[in-house]
Design an enzyme around this catalytic site. Structure first.
Site, PDB file in Angstrom:
ATOM      1  N   HIS A   1     -53.127  53.328 -35.323  1.00 57.45           N
ATOM      2  CA  HIS A   1     -51.831  53.583 -34.928  1.00 57.45           C
ATOM      3  C   HIS A   1     -50.954  53.934 -36.178  1.00 57.45           C
ATOM      4  CE1 HIS A   1     -51.924  54.176 -30.438  1.00 57.45           C
ATOM      5  NE2 HIS A   1     -52.919  54.386 -30.914  1.00 57.45           N
TER       6      HIS A   1
ATOM      7  N   LEU B   1     -61.596  57.420 -34.266  1.00 56.82           N
ATOM      8  CA  LEU B   1     -59.990  58.274 -34.595  1.00 56.82           C
ATOM      9  C   LEU B   1     -59.350  58.862 -32.917  1.00 56.82           C
ATOM     10  CD1 LEU B   1     -61.030  61.732 -36.365  1.00 56.82           C
ATOM     11  CD2 LEU B   1     -59.707  60.109 -37.407  1.00 56.82           C
ATOM     12  N   ASP B   2     -58.610  58.217 -32.982  1.00 57.14           N
ATOM     13  CA  ASP B   2     -57.593  57.545 -31.779  1.00 57.14           C
ATOM     14  C   ASP B   2     -57.734  59.590 -31.007  1.00 57.14           C
ATOM     15  OD1 ASP B   2     -56.946  55.314 -32.336  1.00 57.14           O
ATOM     16  OD2 ASP B   2     -54.738  56.237 -32.841  1.00 57.14           O
ATOM     17  N   LYS B   3     -57.879  59.244 -29.471  1.00 58.76           N
ATOM     18  CA  LYS B   3     -57.988  61.082 -29.264  1.00 58.76           C
ATOM     19  C   LYS B   3     -57.466  61.938 -29.499  1.00 58.76           C
ATOM     20  CE  LYS B   3     -58.588  62.172 -23.764  1.00 58.76           C
ATOM     21  NZ  LYS B   3     -57.844  61.915 -22.292  1.00 58.76           N
TER      22      LYS B   3
END
Length: 488
Positions: A406, A302-304
Site C-alpha cells: 500500500h 497488484l492489490d485487488k
C-alpha cells in the site's frame, strides 16, 4: 589485523576461506569466542530493531550498522536501500567468502545470540531438542542473506559463493531460502556465464512445484479460453485480462481492477483470481513454478482494487531473472492515481505567490518500513476558489522506488494529504471529499474501487538483455471519470 579481518578472526574458530565443518569441541567454543566480536548497534534488545524515532529497521540497515562498526571507513556512509551496491565494492576477502558472510550475518541478525542462549540452556540441563533460532532472528537473517546474494551478483564472478550461500550456508543457519534468495543466486550464475540448473531445481522443490503437477486439479467455473499473441485472455464473465505483449519467456498482461492476483485465506477460493485465469490460458506447464502453486508465474503483485500492467513469467529462469531485477531496483514502475486535492497542499489552503510543488519525492515509512516514491502532478480538476473547490482533485503520476504494501496509498494519503479517490483507509481521519462525478463509480464495499493504475513498466529482457518498455492505457471506467472531470 584490523577492521573486519580482526573481528572475524576473533569470532571464527575456522580460518576465513575454509569450507571445513566445525568439530564438536570447536562448535562448543564458539559462544565464548563470539563475545569479542563488536556488537551491532541496533541488535537484539538493542536489535529490538527500532531506530530512535520508533521506525522499524530493515535487515539491510542492521547489517549496514554492523559493517560500519566492524569494517571501518569503507561502510561509514551507505545510501538508503543500496547496501548491496556498497557490499559489491567491498575490497576484502570476506566479501566473496560464503562462510565468512554467513558468520557476519549470524552475528548481525542475532542468530548467534539465540545459539548462545541454547548453549546456556543446555548447560543448565534444559531441553534443547527441537530448539531453533527465533522467528525474528531468522527473519532478519533472511533479509541479510538476500542483501549478500544481491551483492555477489552485482559484483560479478562470485557465483560459486552465491550458490554455496543459498544451498549450504542458509540451511545450516536454520534460515529457509525464499524465491528472492534462489533468484539472486540464479542471476549470479547466469550473469557469470554459467548454468543454474541445480538452483532452479532446488527452488522448484522448495515451492512444491512437482507436488502440484501430480495433484488433482480443483474444478473451477470457467468458459473456453482463447489465447494468442497480443490478444486477450478471457476470464469468467465480466472479467477480461488483456495480453499486452508476450514471447516464450514471459508475458505482460493487464489486470482488471477488482481481481485478486492470487488466492488468499480471506478469499476462500470463492473469487476467481488472475493466477487461475493465467493457468487456464497458458496451462500448468506454461507458467513458472518457483513461486509456489498458488502464485505460478507471478513475479510481482497488484492489490485487488488496482489495475494495470503486470509481468508474468513463463519459465523458471525468466522468473528468477525478473525477481532479481526487481530486488535490485532495475525495474521502473509508473502508476497513475486520482487523488483528492493536490499532493503536498493542505486542504483549504489556496495557492500562494510562492507556488506549490507540482512534483517531488516522498520519503516516509509505508507499512512500517522505509519507502520512497517520486511523483508529479499531471492534471488538476476543479477551481480552488470556485463552487467546486471542496471537490478539487488531481491526476498524479507516481514512480515508487521501493515496493512496500500500500505504498502509494500511504504516501498520497498520509504523507502528502491527498488520499486516493475512494480510499477509506489512508486519509488521516478526514472525511471523504469525493468529486460528484466519481460517486457512480464507487458503489459497493468501501475500498473495493480505487483509481490506481499500473500504467507502465520498463526493464531489460530477463534472458536477452534487450531494453523493453510497456504501457497500459487507463481502463474504461478510469478514463471515463477523467473525461467527466474535464467537462465539469
Amino acid at each position: 589485523m584490523s577492521g573486519m579481518a580482526s573481528a572475524v578472526a576473533a569470532y571464527a574458530v575456522v580460518p576465513v576461506g575454509s569450507d571445513r565443518r566445525l568439530s564438536h569441541s570447536e562448535a562448543r567454543a564458539l559462544p565464548r569466542a563470539r563475545r569479542s566480536l563488536p556488537r551491532c548497534r541496533s541488535k537484539t534488545a538493542s536489535a529490538a530493531v527500532c531506530a530512535s524515532n520508533g521506525e522499524k529497521k530493515e535487515p539491510d540497515e542492521i547489517l549496514a550498522d554492523f559493517l560500519s562498526d566492524t569494517a571501518g571507513e569503507h561502510f561509514d556512509e551507505i545510501p538508503a536501500g543500496s547496501l548491496d551496491d556498497a557490499l559489491a565494492t567491498w575490497d576484502h576477502p570476506d566479501a566473496t567468502d560464503a562462510g565468512a558472510l554467513a558468520r557476519i550475518i549470524s552475528c548481525a541478525s542475532g542468530l548467534d545470540e539465540d545459539e548462545d542462549a541454547r548453549e546456556v540452556q543446555g548447560a543448565r540441563g534444559g531441553a534443547r531438542g527441537g530448539s531453533s533460532p527465533s522467528a525474528s532472528a531468522r527473519g532478519r537473517a533472511a533479509g541479510m542473506f538476500n542483501v549478500a546474494l544481491s551483492a555477489l551478483d552485482l559484483r560479478g564472478g562470485a557465483h560459486d559463493a552465491a550458490r554455496d550461500l543459498v544451498l549450504v550456508r542458509m540451511p545450516e543457519a536454520g534460515v529457509e531460502p525464499d524465491v528472492v534468495s534462489y533468484s539472486l543466486a540464479i542471476a549470479a550464475c547466469v550473469h557469470a556465464g554459467g548454468d543454474a540448473d541445480d538452483l532452479i531445481a532446488a527452488a522448484r522443490r522448495a515451492a512444491g512445484a512437482d507436488r502440484r503437477s501430480r495433484a488433482k486439479q480443483p474444478k473451477r467455473a470457467k468458459k473456453k479460453k482463447k489465447k494468442g499473441k497480443g490478444g486477450d485472455v478471457d476470464a469468467a464473465e465480466g472479467e477480461n485480462v488483456k495480453t499486452l505483449w508476450e514471447d516464450e519467456h514471459f508475458a505482460v498482461v493487464s489486470k482488471p481492477a477488482g481481481m485478486l492476483t492470487h488466492p488468499n485465506e480471506a478469499s476462500g477460493g470463492a473469487t476467481r483470481t488472475l493466477v487461475e485465469t493465467l493457468l487456464d490460458a497458458f496451462g500448468d506447464e506454461g507458467l513458472s513454478a518457483i513461486n509456489g502453486s498458488d502464485a505460478r508465474g507471478i513475479v510481482h503483485r497488484l492489490d485487488k482494487p488496482t489495475s494495470g500492467a503486470m509481468l508474468v513469467a513463463k519459465t523458471d529462469l525468466a522468473h528468477a531473472m525478473c525477481v532479481a531485477a526487481w530486488y535490485q531496483r532495475k525495474v521502473t514502475k509508473t502508476y497513475l492515481a486520482l487523488v483528492e486535492g493536490v499532493p503536498g497542499r493542505r486542504r483549504g489552503r489556496r495557492r500562494g505567490d510562492d507556488g506549490d510543488a507540482i512534483e517531488g519525492t516522498c520519503v516516509a515509512p509505508a507499512d512500517g518500513r522505509p519507502a520512497r516514491s517520486d511523483w508529479r502532478g499531471v492534471e488538476t480538476f476543479g477551481e480552488e476558489d470556485g463552487d467546486d473547490a471542496e471537490q478539487l482533485c488531481s491526476l498524479v503520476e507516481v514512480k515508487p522506488r521501493t515496493g512496500r504494501r500500500h505504498q502509494i496509498r500511504q504516501h498520497m494519503g498520509m504523507a502528502l494529504d491527498a488520499p486516493l479517490v475512494g480510499d477509506p483507509l489512508y486519509r488521516r481521519g478526514k472525511r471523504p471529499n469525493t468529486p460528484a462525478a466519481a460517486a457512480p463509480f464507487l458503489a459497493g464495499k468501501p475500498g473495493s474501487v480505487l483509481f490506481l493504475h499500473s500504467a507502465a513498466l520498463a526493464l531489460r529482457h530477463p534472458v536477452t538483455g534487450e531494453a523493453l518498455s510497456f504501457s497500459d492505457p487507463l481502463p474504461t471506467a478510469f478514463e471515463g471519470l477523467v473525461s467527466a472531470l474535464r467537462r465539469r
